[in-house]
Design an enzyme around this catalytic site. Structure first.
Site, PDB file in Angstrom:
ATOM      1  CG  HIS A  93      59.725 -18.176  16.419  1.00 17.74           C
ATOM      2  ND1 HIS A  93      58.762 -17.853  17.287  1.00 17.74           N
ATOM      3  CD2 HIS A  93      60.818 -18.704  17.146  1.00 17.74           C
ATOM      4  CE1 HIS A  93      59.596 -17.691  18.730  1.00 17.74           C
ATOM      5  NE2 HIS A  93      60.783 -18.356  18.472  1.00 17.74           N
ATOM      6  CG  ASN A 111      68.112 -21.381  19.223  1.00 18.27           C
ATOM      7  OD1 ASN A 111      68.752 -20.975  20.391  1.00 18.27           O
ATOM      8  ND2 ASN A 111      66.857 -22.019  19.479  1.00 18.27           N
ATOM      9  NE  ARG A 112      68.865 -17.495  23.809  1.00 23.21           N
ATOM     10  CZ  ARG A 112      67.401 -18.040  23.644  1.00 23.21           C
ATOM     11  NH1 ARG A 112      67.278 -19.261  23.133  1.00 23.21           N
ATOM     12  NH2 ARG A 112      66.332 -17.374  24.201  1.00 23.21           N
ATOM     13  CD  GLU A 148      61.937 -21.974  17.671  1.00 23.64           C
ATOM     14  OE1 GLU A 148      62.914 -21.571  17.304  1.00 23.64           O
ATOM     15  OE2 GLU A 148      61.772 -21.820  19.047  1.00 23.64           O
ATOM     16  CG  ASP A 171      63.387 -21.038  24.952  1.00 23.10           C
ATOM     17  OD1 ASP A 171      63.308 -22.022  23.957  1.00 23.10           O
ATOM     18  OD2 ASP A 171      63.645 -20.033  25.164  1.00 23.10           O
TER      19      ASP A 171
END
Length: 405
Positions: free
Chosen positions: A198, A93-94, A360, A279
């Site tokens: 993923h 992820n981020r 996920e 998302d």
């Protein structure tokens, strides 16, 4: 050192070391197949990715229900790189501002998302950076009829992350089940680690002759009354939001079709700027009355298609769950030859917008930049300490119940 770590990982993973005599080599398409009861799957070394998952629908027809490519060689040359079925790492992820702090030292990792004039490479890091784990080839270290184990050595400083990490990914099939276990061991420095699978799903195998959309799939998150708040580029703000009963992000109070709330104005921007869909990272609030056994005490997510009758129940030891409704797909990615409808111009052999769902299992996203969440023991690991471990069991069955749209 890596041989010693391999022995440790073999113990943790519960697999036999070395390749067995069964299918020790990939098939003509570069894929490694394993088989269970009523299920088979293929994997490729690139990203330790799942490439095919075959299961019979309610009519006894084989369906390939995950996205991928027909040949393993295409994974490394595809320019879109949608992370089909791979292992994002070393941190999934981020990462806000492409930086984090450990013990008072700030580390800067390579950015690869949301470029601006001032930051042409991006302002944050997605799935480990421009050369994250699912951009690289893993090694096959064990392979039997029903199981395969991949490994990767991530060097110190790669993408800006501190310290070397050695990781092992084991996939196995049982009776209508796909299980996986991920182990990652830091060898030289304290470092963040958060992995996931993923995988993109369409439980109809894109063969539904009424719609290629997955918005008619029913989704259920029984423990997820909260989610991580994000800004308009999907970076966590540090706050936690309630998924109030009946709201767009309420999948906990009752199962509902993923497209159920698309007429609700709240869905606009729900997945970022100018984005309609999902998302989002939901929190998994289990064990409130004591300890839980993730293998037995209830699934954390359910995805079901009334058309094929295929139902997927996800069991996991992780405490968050991301769902992405393929808002970014635009019909430019081809289906595999094992999927879709042939010789019908009404159904192009490509993946449409909302044509798939990504599920996920993971921990709280960007937890390394949110100290007040107190996720450090789940996301920061050091040599000599406990290894990073992720476990999940994906259990399939047939359920043709129709959820009202």
């Amino acid at each position: 050192m890596h041989l010693a770590l391999f022995s440790v990982a073999v113990s943790l993973l519960g697999v036999c070391s070395g390749k067995s005599a069964f299918a020790a080599e990939a098939d003509v398409d570069g894929k490694y197949w394993i088989y269970g009861e009523g299920i088979s799957a293929a994997f490729v070394p690139y990203g330790a990715s799942i490439s095919n998952l075959i299961i019979n629908d309610q009519y006894g027809i084989e369906r390939d229900i995950v996205t991928g490519f027909d040949n393993a060689s295409y994974y490394s040359i595809d320019r879109q790189h949608p992370h089909f079925g791979g292992i994002p790492g070393r941190y999934a992820n981020r990462i806000k501002n492409s930086s984090f702090e450990i013990d008072g030292e700030t580390y800067h990792v390579l950015a690869n998302e949301n470029p601006t004039l001032a930051h042409p490479n991006g302002v944050d890091t997605l799935h480990g950076g421009p050369d994250g784990w699912d951009w690289r080839n893993f090694s096959v270290v064990a392979h039997s009829k029903d199981s395969i184990t991949f490994s990767i050595v991530d060097p110190d400083g790669k993408e800006g992350f501190p310290g070397e990490v050695v990781s092992f990914i084991t996939y196995s099939l049982g009776k209508m089940t796909w299980d996986f276990k991920m182990v990652a061991i830091p060898t030289t420095k304290k470092t963040p680690i958060m992995l996931s699978s993923h995988t993109y799903w369409n439980l109809d195998g894109f063969a539904n002759n009424k719609t290629q959309s997955a918005l008619n799939h029913t989704f259920f998150l029984p423990y997820s009354g909260q989610r991580v708040e994000v800004d308009n580029i999907l970076i966590p703000t540090g706050d936690i939001q309630a998924n109030k009963r009946g709201s767009v992000n309420d999948f906990w109070s009752a199962p509902k079709q993923i497209g159920h709330s698309f007429s609700d104005p709240e869905i606009e921007g729900n997945c970022g700027f100018n984005c309609t869909g999902y998302d989002n990272c939901w929190l998994v609030n289990r064990g409130q009355d004591g300890a839980f056994d993730w293998r037995k005490d209830g699934f954390v997510a359910r995805l079901q298609s009334a058309w094929s009758g295929i139902q997927l129940d996800v069991y996991s030891d992780q405490e968050a769950f991301q769902m992405y409704s393929c808002n970014g797909q635009n019909g430019s990615m081809a289906l595999k030859m094992t999927q879709g409808i042939f010789d019908d111009p009404a159904f192009p052999r490509t993946i449409p917008k909302y044509g798939c769902i990504v599920l996920e299992v993971e921990d709280w996203i960007d937890g390394i930049n949110q100290p007040h969440w107190q996720r450090s023991n789940k996301q920061i690991f050091e040599p000599g300490g406990d290894p990073y471990i992720l476990q999940a069991s994906y259990r399939f069955s047939i359920n043709s119940t129709v959820t009202p749209p």
